[in-house]
Design a protein around this motif. Structure first.
Motif, PDB file in Angstrom:
ATOM      1  N   ARG A 196     -11.012  13.799  12.296  1.00 19.47           N
ATOM      2  CA  ARG A 196     -11.341  12.517  12.940  1.00 19.47           C
ATOM      3  C   ARG A 196     -10.476  11.392  12.373  1.00 19.47           C
ATOM      4  NH1 ARG A 196     -16.523  14.777  12.393  1.00 19.47           N
ATOM      5  NH2 ARG A 196     -17.095  13.480  10.594  1.00 19.47           N
ATOM      6  N   LEU A 197     -10.267  11.418  11.069  1.00 23.50           N
ATOM      7  CA  LEU A 197      -9.412  10.405  10.444  1.00 23.50           C
ATOM      8  C   LEU A 197      -7.971  10.521  10.946  1.00 23.50           C
ATOM      9  CD1 LEU A 197     -10.295  10.104   6.640  1.00 23.50           C
ATOM     10  CD2 LEU A 197     -10.563   8.355   8.401  1.00 23.50           C
ATOM     11  N   LYS A 198      -7.460  11.743  10.978  1.00 22.63           N
ATOM     12  CA  LYS A 198      -6.072  11.951  11.407  1.00 22.63           C
ATOM     13  C   LYS A 198      -5.853  11.476  12.836  1.00 22.63           C
ATOM     14  CE  LYS A 198      -3.864  15.724  10.397  1.00 22.63           C
ATOM     15  NZ  LYS A 198      -3.532  17.169  10.268  1.00 22.63           N
ATOM     16  N   ASP A 199      -6.842  11.683  13.678  1.00 24.17           N
ATOM     17  CA  ASP A 199      -6.714  11.276  15.088  1.00 24.17           C
ATOM     18  C   ASP A 199      -6.762   9.763  15.261  1.00 24.17           C
ATOM     19  OD1 ASP A 199      -6.535  13.903  15.852  1.00 24.17           O
ATOM     20  OD2 ASP A 199      -8.631  14.087  16.453  1.00 24.17           O
ATOM     21  N   ALA A 200      -7.485   9.082  14.350  1.00 25.80           N
ATOM     22  CA  ALA A 200      -7.752   7.654  14.560  1.00 25.80           C
ATOM     23  C   ALA A 200      -6.901   6.718  13.706  1.00 25.80           C
ATOM     24  CB  ALA A 200      -9.235   7.367  14.301  1.00 25.80           C
ATOM     25  N   MET A 201      -6.513   7.149  12.516  1.00 28.04           N
ATOM     26  CA  MET A 201      -5.827   6.246  11.590  1.00 28.04           C
ATOM     27  C   MET A 201      -4.361   6.045  11.973  1.00 28.04           C
ATOM     28  SD  MET A 201      -7.947   5.060   9.353  1.00 28.04           S
ATOM     29  CE  MET A 201      -6.920   4.453   7.999  1.00 28.04           C
ATOM     30  N   PRO A 202      -3.760   4.939  11.518  1.00 27.49           N
ATOM     31  CA  PRO A 202      -2.323   4.717  11.752  1.00 27.49           C
ATOM     32  C   PRO A 202      -1.492   5.873  11.214  1.00 27.49           C
ATOM     33  CG  PRO A 202      -3.350   2.740  10.856  1.00 27.49           C
ATOM     34  CD  PRO A 202      -4.383   3.826  10.767  1.00 27.49           C
ATOM     35  N   LYS A 203      -0.329   6.075  11.804  1.00 28.33           N
ATOM     36  CA  LYS A 203       0.529   7.213  11.447  1.00 28.33           C
ATOM     37  C   LYS A 203       0.980   7.160   9.993  1.00 28.33           C
ATOM     38  CE  LYS A 203       4.865   5.164  13.304  1.00 28.33           C
ATOM     39  NZ  LYS A 203       4.828   4.095  12.360  1.00 28.33           N
ATOM     40  N   GLU A 204       0.927   5.991   9.372  1.00 22.58           N
ATOM     41  CA  GLU A 204       1.354   5.865   7.977  1.00 22.58           C
ATOM     42  C   GLU A 204       0.318   6.416   6.989  1.00 22.58           C
ATOM     43  OE1 GLU A 204       3.210   2.709  10.504  1.00 22.58           O
ATOM     44  OE2 GLU A 204       1.115   3.253  10.079  1.00 22.58           O
ATOM     45  N   ALA A 205      -0.886   6.717   7.477  1.00 21.87           N
ATOM     46  CA  ALA A 205      -1.940   7.235   6.595  1.00 21.87           C
ATOM     47  C   ALA A 205      -1.710   8.719   6.316  1.00 21.87           C
ATOM     48  CB  ALA A 205      -3.303   7.024   7.237  1.00 21.87           C
ATOM     49  N   TYR A 206      -1.785   9.086   5.051  1.00 26.78           N
ATOM     50  CA  TYR A 206      -1.723  10.496   4.653  1.00 26.78           C
ATOM     51  C   TYR A 206      -3.121  10.911   4.218  1.00 26.78           C
ATOM     52  CZ  TYR A 206      -0.724  14.712   1.978  1.00 26.78           C
ATOM     53  OH  TYR A 206      -0.730  16.001   1.503  1.00 26.78           O
ATOM     54  N   ILE A 207      -3.697  11.870   4.940  1.00 24.25           N
ATOM     55  CA  ILE A 207      -5.056  12.315   4.663  1.00 24.25           C
ATOM     56  C   ILE A 207      -4.983  13.590   3.833  1.00 24.25           C
ATOM     57  CG2 ILE A 207      -7.334  12.685   5.644  1.00 24.25           C
ATOM     58  CD1 ILE A 207      -5.965  10.110   6.648  1.00 24.25           C
ATOM     59  N   TRP A 236       0.820  -1.204   0.000  1.00 15.51           N
ATOM     60  CA  TRP A 236       0.000   0.000   0.000  1.00 15.51           C
ATOM     61  C   TRP A 236       0.864   1.268   0.000  1.00 15.51           C
ATOM     62  CZ3 TRP A 236      -4.402  -0.958   4.140  1.00 15.51           C
ATOM     63  CH2 TRP A 236      -5.243  -1.979   3.674  1.00 15.51           C
ATOM     64  N   ALA A 237       2.122   1.135   0.348  1.00 20.37           N
ATOM     65  CA  ALA A 237       3.001   2.307   0.471  1.00 20.37           C
ATOM     66  C   ALA A 237       3.193   2.993  -0.875  1.00 20.37           C
ATOM     67  CB  ALA A 237       4.351   1.882   1.035  1.00 20.37           C
ATOM     68  N   ASN A 238       3.207   4.329  -0.856  1.00 22.19           N
ATOM     69  CA  ASN A 238       3.342   5.130  -2.066  1.00 22.19           C
ATOM     70  C   ASN A 238       4.465   6.149  -1.846  1.00 22.19           C
ATOM     71  OD1 ASN A 238       2.985   7.276  -4.005  1.00 22.19           O
ATOM     72  ND2 ASN A 238       0.910   6.541  -4.377  1.00 22.19           N
ATOM     73  N   PRO A 239       5.598   5.992  -2.541  1.00 25.15           N
ATOM     74  CA  PRO A 239       6.738   6.890  -2.304  1.00 25.15           C
ATOM     75  C   PRO A 239       6.439   8.352  -2.658  1.00 25.15           C
ATOM     76  CG  PRO A 239       7.146   5.461  -4.198  1.00 25.15           C
ATOM     77  CD  PRO A 239       5.932   4.932  -3.515  1.00 25.15           C
ATOM     78  N   VAL A 240       5.562   8.578  -3.635  1.00 28.59           N
ATOM     79  CA  VAL A 240       5.184   9.953  -3.973  1.00 28.59           C
ATOM     80  C   VAL A 240       4.444  10.591  -2.811  1.00 28.59           C
ATOM     81  CG1 VAL A 240       3.803  11.401  -5.521  1.00 28.59           C
ATOM     82  CG2 VAL A 240       5.109   9.481  -6.448  1.00 28.59           C
ATOM     83  N   VAL A 241       3.554   9.826  -2.198  1.00 31.89           N
ATOM     84  CA  VAL A 241       2.796  10.319  -1.045  1.00 31.89           C
ATOM     85  C   VAL A 241       3.727  10.563   0.141  1.00 31.89           C
ATOM     86  CG1 VAL A 241       1.049   9.667   0.653  1.00 31.89           C
ATOM     87  CG2 VAL A 241       0.611   9.330  -1.777  1.00 31.89           C
ATOM     88  N   ALA A 242       4.710   9.691   0.302  1.00 34.76           N
ATOM     89  CA  ALA A 242       5.682   9.900   1.372  1.00 34.76           C
ATOM     90  C   ALA A 242       6.401  11.236   1.189  1.00 34.76           C
ATOM     91  CB  ALA A 242       6.684   8.746   1.402  1.00 34.76           C
ATOM     92  N   SER A 243       6.732  11.579  -0.048  1.00 37.09           N
ATOM     93  CA  SER A 243       7.370  12.863  -0.325  1.00 37.09           C
ATOM     94  C   SER A 243       6.429  14.030  -0.076  1.00 37.09           C
ATOM     95  CB  SER A 243       7.867  12.904  -1.777  1.00 37.09           C
ATOM     96  OG  SER A 243       8.932  11.988  -1.973  1.00 37.09           O
ATOM     97  N   LEU A 244       5.156  13.863  -0.454  1.00 39.22           N
ATOM     98  CA  LEU A 244       4.167  14.903  -0.184  1.00 39.22           C
ATOM     99  C   LEU A 244       4.046  15.167   1.311  1.00 39.22           C
ATOM    100  CD1 LEU A 244       1.203  14.073  -2.602  1.00 39.22           C
ATOM    101  CD2 LEU A 244       2.546  16.182  -2.589  1.00 39.22           C
ATOM    102  N   ALA A 245       4.010  14.087   2.084  1.00 40.33           N
ATOM    103  CA  ALA A 245       3.867  14.219   3.536  1.00 40.33           C
ATOM    104  C   ALA A 245       5.047  14.950   4.142  1.00 40.33           C
ATOM    105  CB  ALA A 245       3.696  12.847   4.167  1.00 40.33           C
ATOM    106  N   LEU A 246       6.225  14.747   3.580  1.00 38.59           N
ATOM    107  CA  LEU A 246       7.436  15.405   4.080  1.00 38.59           C
ATOM    108  C   LEU A 246       7.601  16.816   3.527  1.00 38.59           C
ATOM    109  CD1 LEU A 246       9.975  12.431   3.829  1.00 38.59           C
ATOM    110  CD2 LEU A 246       9.028  13.424   5.935  1.00 38.59           C
ATOM    111  N   GLY A 247       6.825  17.131   2.499  1.00 45.92           N
ATOM    112  CA  GLY A 247       6.924  18.458   1.893  1.00 45.92           C
ATOM    113  C   GLY A 247       8.133  18.641   1.011  1.00 45.92           C
TER     114      GLY A 247
END
Length: 244
Positions: free
Chosen positions: A46-57, A3-14
């Protein structure tokens, strides 16, 4: 499949470099109406508070419905200087099509679902306008000498004449949706992530969305993390104000 997406990982890091990847996309409901963004922002918290830390909302500013992807950003940098001009020619034909909407139309934003690598809102095409616009695009692309991929079927896809070799063909989705979640890394428990998402999803009250504009955009930051400005919007259709 991960499920991991390296593009999303970069987005999350800015640390995404604008322009390293460029897409050309025709969207509607972008940005979403204020009341939709407001409801989504509460849901997102609500999603950010509940979902695993690996989730990017996704932020509310990115929500959109794709009508057609002319060039996927995954193809990398855009060195084809004639691309936008070719697609503008298609879009001018599309506006004159009998299938193109004569006024605003409605979508219904249902409860979201987590479908593995992505969480999405599915929309009900209440007036059939998205399907009609895709038919208009289908016909216009063929008339220009190309053919869009349909859903998961790329067997007949063909680029427009003049497109450099190696460029991707256009794509017509077979659903109406907006993505809200992807993964920066694999979650420790997929089953737990699905259960949490489902529980939060049940708090969403379906909304009717009025669509009055469609925009063709230069997606130089992936997944529509771009501003709504003249640099990024290169074509638009506005529903006539006197239309029902």
């Amino acid at each position: 499949m991960s499920w991991a997406n390296p593009v999303v990982a970069s987005l999350a890091l800015g640390d995404v470099v604008p322009g390293k990847m460029k897409g050309l996309v025709l969207n509607c409901s972008w940005p979403m109406p204020h009341e939709v963004q407001q409801a989504y922002d509460s849901f997102r918290e609500r999603l950010k508070d509940a979902m695993p830390k690996e989730a990017y909302i996704y932020p509310s500013s990115t929500l959109h419905c794709t009508i057609c992807t002319f060039r996927a950003f995954t193809a990398g940098p855009l060195e084809d200087e004639g691309a936008i001009g070719r697609w503008c020619s298609v879009l001018e034909k599309v506006k004159a099509s009998e299938h193109w909407p004569k006024g605003s139309f409605r979508l219904k934003m249902g409860r979201p679902t987590l479908e593995g690598s992505a969480g999405i809102f599915r929309f009900e095409d209440l007036d059939g306008s998205i399907a009609a616009m895709r038919q208009a695009l289908r016909e216009a692309i063929v008339a220009q000498g190309g053919q869009a991929a349909e859903g998961i079927d790329w067997s007949k896809a063909k680029t427009l004449p003049g497109t450099p070799e190696g460029e991707p063909a256009s794509h017509l989705p077979d659903i109406v949706h907006s993505t809200v979640l992807r993964w920066t890394a694999e979650p420790s428990s997929r089953e737990e992530a699905m259960e949490i998402f489902q529980k939060i999803a049940e708090t969403w009250e379906p909304l009717e969305v009025k669509v009055t504009v469609c925009k063709a955009v230069l997606e130089d930051i992936p997944y529509m993390h771009i501003p709504d400005d003249l640099k990024h919007v290169w074509w638009r259709w506005d529903a006539p104000s006197d239309a029902p």
